[in-house]
Design a protein around this motif. Structure first.
Motif, PDB file in Angstrom:
ATOM      1  N   ASP B  31       1.025  -0.950   0.092  1.00 14.59           N
ATOM      2  CA  ASP B  31      -0.059   0.132   0.139  1.00 14.59           C
ATOM      3  C   ASP B  31       0.732   0.919  -0.079  1.00 14.59           C
ATOM      4  OD1 ASP B  31      -3.525   0.096   1.999  1.00 14.59           O
ATOM      5  OD2 ASP B  31      -2.506  -0.463  -0.437  1.00 14.59           O
ATOM      6  N   TYR B  32       0.062   2.122  -0.903  1.00 16.54           N
ATOM      7  CA  TYR B  32       1.240   3.343  -0.458  1.00 16.54           C
ATOM      8  C   TYR B  32       0.043   4.052   0.355  1.00 16.54           C
ATOM      9  CZ  TYR B  32       4.112   3.236  -4.329  1.00 16.54           C
ATOM     10  OH  TYR B  32       5.055   2.804  -5.266  1.00 16.54           O
ATOM     11  N   ILE B  33       0.375   5.429   1.023  1.00 19.44           N
ATOM     12  CA  ILE B  33      -0.228   6.559   1.829  1.00 19.44           C
ATOM     13  C   ILE B  33      -0.418   7.556   0.717  1.00 19.44           C
ATOM     14  CG2 ILE B  33       0.176   7.716   4.135  1.00 19.44           C
ATOM     15  CD1 ILE B  33       2.253   5.143   4.359  1.00 19.44           C
ATOM     16  N   THR B  34      -1.692   8.143   0.455  1.00 15.11           N
ATOM     17  CA  THR B  34      -1.311   9.566   0.097  1.00 15.11           C
ATOM     18  C   THR B  34      -2.361  10.476   1.069  1.00 15.11           C
ATOM     19  OG1 THR B  34      -2.364   7.912  -1.665  1.00 15.11           O
ATOM     20  CG2 THR B  34      -3.118  10.093  -1.792  1.00 15.11           C
ATOM     21  N   TRP B  35      -2.145  11.816   0.859  1.00 14.48           N
ATOM     22  CA  TRP B  35      -2.601  13.416   1.953  1.00 14.48           C
ATOM     23  C   TRP B  35      -3.593  13.414   0.821  1.00 14.48           C
ATOM     24  CZ3 TRP B  35      -2.527  13.467   6.930  1.00 14.48           C
ATOM     25  CH2 TRP B  35      -2.131  13.342   7.603  1.00 14.48           C
ATOM     26  N   TYR B  36      -5.173  14.162   0.851  1.00 13.71           N
ATOM     27  CA  TYR B  36      -5.550  14.718   0.308  1.00 13.71           C
ATOM     28  C   TYR B  36      -5.824  16.143   1.968  1.00 13.71           C
ATOM     29  CZ  TYR B  36      -6.234  11.327  -2.739  1.00 13.71           C
ATOM     30  OH  TYR B  36      -6.194  10.318  -4.010  1.00 13.71           O
ATOM     31  N   GLN B  37      -6.553  17.507   0.694  1.00 13.60           N
ATOM     32  CA  GLN B  37      -7.287  18.086   1.353  1.00 13.60           C
ATOM     33  C   GLN B  37      -7.961  18.682   0.710  1.00 13.60           C
ATOM     34  OE1 GLN B  37      -5.086  22.603  -0.572  1.00 13.60           O
ATOM     35  NE2 GLN B  37      -5.086  22.977   1.137  1.00 13.60           N
ATOM     36  N   GLN B  38      -9.394  18.873   1.511  1.00 14.02           N
ATOM     37  CA  GLN B  38     -10.434  18.899   1.508  1.00 14.02           C
ATOM     38  C   GLN B  38     -11.235  21.086   1.182  1.00 14.02           C
ATOM     39  OE1 GLN B  38     -13.072  17.428   2.928  1.00 14.02           O
ATOM     40  NE2 GLN B  38     -15.217  16.654   1.006  1.00 14.02           N
ATOM     41  N   PHE B  39     -11.614  21.782   1.755  1.00 10.30           N
ATOM     42  CA  PHE B  39     -12.023  22.327   1.715  1.00 10.30           C
ATOM     43  C   PHE B  39     -14.000  22.659   0.960  1.00 10.30           C
ATOM     44  CE2 PHE B  39      -8.515  24.705   1.205  1.00 10.30           C
ATOM     45  CZ  PHE B  39      -7.443  24.737  -0.420  1.00 10.30           C
ATOM     46  N   PRO B  40     -14.699  23.179   1.986  1.00 11.15           N
ATOM     47  CA  PRO B  40     -15.757  22.903   2.680  1.00 11.15           C
ATOM     48  C   PRO B  40     -16.577  23.033   1.444  1.00 11.15           C
ATOM     49  CG  PRO B  40     -14.468  24.996   4.209  1.00 11.15           C
ATOM     50  CD  PRO B  40     -14.194  24.524   3.056  1.00 11.15           C
ATOM     51  N   SER B  41     -17.376  22.004   1.325  1.00  6.46           N
ATOM     52  CA  SER B  41     -18.536  21.630  -0.151  1.00  6.46           C
ATOM     53  C   SER B  41     -17.113  21.752  -1.285  1.00  6.46           C
ATOM     54  CB  SER B  41     -19.274  23.359   0.094  1.00  6.46           C
ATOM     55  OG  SER B  41     -20.296  23.234   0.757  1.00  6.46           O
ATOM     56  N   GLN B  42     -15.966  21.134  -1.187  1.00  8.30           N
ATOM     57  CA  GLN B  42     -15.203  21.301  -2.394  1.00  8.30           C
ATOM     58  C   GLN B  42     -14.541  19.301  -2.173  1.00  8.30           C
ATOM     59  OE1 GLN B  42     -12.503  23.282  -3.698  1.00  8.30           O
ATOM     60  NE2 GLN B  42     -13.427  25.088  -3.535  1.00  8.30           N
ATOM     61  N   GLY B  43     -14.516  18.381  -3.015  1.00  7.14           N
ATOM     62  CA  GLY B  43     -13.881  17.364  -3.480  1.00  7.14           C
ATOM     63  C   GLY B  43     -12.189  17.647  -2.472  1.00  7.14           C
ATOM     64  N   PRO B  44     -12.213  16.359  -2.670  1.00 15.21           N
ATOM     65  CA  PRO B  44     -10.923  16.631  -1.978  1.00 15.21           C
ATOM     66  C   PRO B  44      -9.738  16.603  -3.121  1.00 15.21           C
ATOM     67  CG  PRO B  44     -11.848  14.943  -0.917  1.00 15.21           C
ATOM     68  CD  PRO B  44     -13.296  15.176  -1.851  1.00 15.21           C
ATOM     69  N   ARG B  45      -8.494  16.697  -2.882  1.00 18.71           N
ATOM     70  CA  ARG B  45      -7.534  17.625  -4.102  1.00 18.71           C
ATOM     71  C   ARG B  45      -5.997  16.756  -3.707  1.00 18.71           C
ATOM     72  NH1 ARG B  45      -6.026  23.872  -4.655  1.00 18.71           N
ATOM     73  NH2 ARG B  45      -5.182  23.146  -2.681  1.00 18.71           N
ATOM     74  N   PHE B  46      -5.731  16.039  -3.453  1.00 17.40           N
ATOM     75  CA  PHE B  46      -4.516  15.542  -4.222  1.00 17.40           C
ATOM     76  C   PHE B  46      -3.282  15.768  -3.520  1.00 17.40           C
ATOM     77  CE2 PHE B  46      -1.042  11.514  -4.279  1.00 17.40           C
ATOM     78  CZ  PHE B  46      -0.555  12.518  -4.987  1.00 17.40           C
TER      79      PHE B  46
END
Lengths: 116, 114
Positions: B31-46
């Protein structure tokens, strides 16, 4: 803009109804994922399709189903809707060149479903 | 079943370095480990993805110890626009069925103060 499109943006319906959410992946991506995000459950993986075939499955309810069509767009069908199904539904896509878990997923803007 | 945990929230000031840790004790070998950022009412961003040791890109660094049971996302010199929720994502290979699930962490709400 991730390049993933989802329609509709908002959907309001009543309990017991059925709805269909649509997703178009980024150009060149073969894999589509569906997620549900609610306040109390966070981001929950529902299902993944790769080139038309189911690739991975999460805690997707039996009332929910999905498919990926030959043009690679995907639809998530939610039936017999309950109040608790109100949530944001996200679609993501990836090239998926390697094994599961190595893919980078790009998320769409989501569909906000409200069940009254 | 794999479980990923993160601190619920963090506050920081502009210009500081922020480190967010995710615990994933049952991560699969491949497995890889991935991090995402999410702003309100938006989809997660890589943001960033890694397998072991250290990975750096133009926005963040990712530190993964040898046992891979945790990972740390490092954001250098945060600004107000970095206020968001940050998620780690790992996979969970079901040994009995061979099927795969994607497990998002609980999310860390980062608030950057002026």
């Amino acid at each position: 803009d991730s390049g993933v499109t989802q329609t509709p943006k908002h959907l309001i319906t009543a309990t017991g109804q059925r709805v269909t959410l649509r997703c178009s992946p980024r150009s060149g991506d073969l894999s589509v994922y569906w997620y549900q995000q609610s306040l109390d459950q966070g981001l929950q993986f529902l299902i993944q399709y790769y080139n038309g075939e189911e690739r991975a499955k999460g805690n997707i309810l039996e009332r929910f189903s999905a498919q990926q069509f030959p043009d690679l767009h995907s639809e998530l069908n939610l039936s017999s809707l309950e109040l608790g199904d109100s949530a944001l539904y996200f679609c993501a896509s990836s090239v998926i060149a390697g094994a599961p878990g190595t893919d980078t997923q790009y998320f769409g803007p989501g569909t906000r479903l409200t069940v009254l | 079943l794999a479980k990923t945990t993160q601190p619920i929230s963090m506050d920081s000031y502009e210009g500081q370095e922020v480190n967010i840790t995710c615990s994933h004790n049952n991560i699969a070998t491949n497995d890889y480990i991935t991090w995402y950022q999410q702003f309100p009412s938006q989809g997660p961003r890589f943001i960033i993805q890694g397998y072991k040791t250290k990975v750096t890109n133009e926005v963040a660094s990712l530190f993964i110890p040898a046992d891979r049971k945790s990972s740390t996302l490092s954001l250098p010199r945060v600004s107000l626009s970095d206020t968001a929720v940050y998620y780690c994502l790992v996979g969970d290979l079901q040994q009995d069925s061979g099927t795969y699930k994607y497990i998002f962490g609980t999310g860390t709400r980062l608030k950057v103060l002026a």
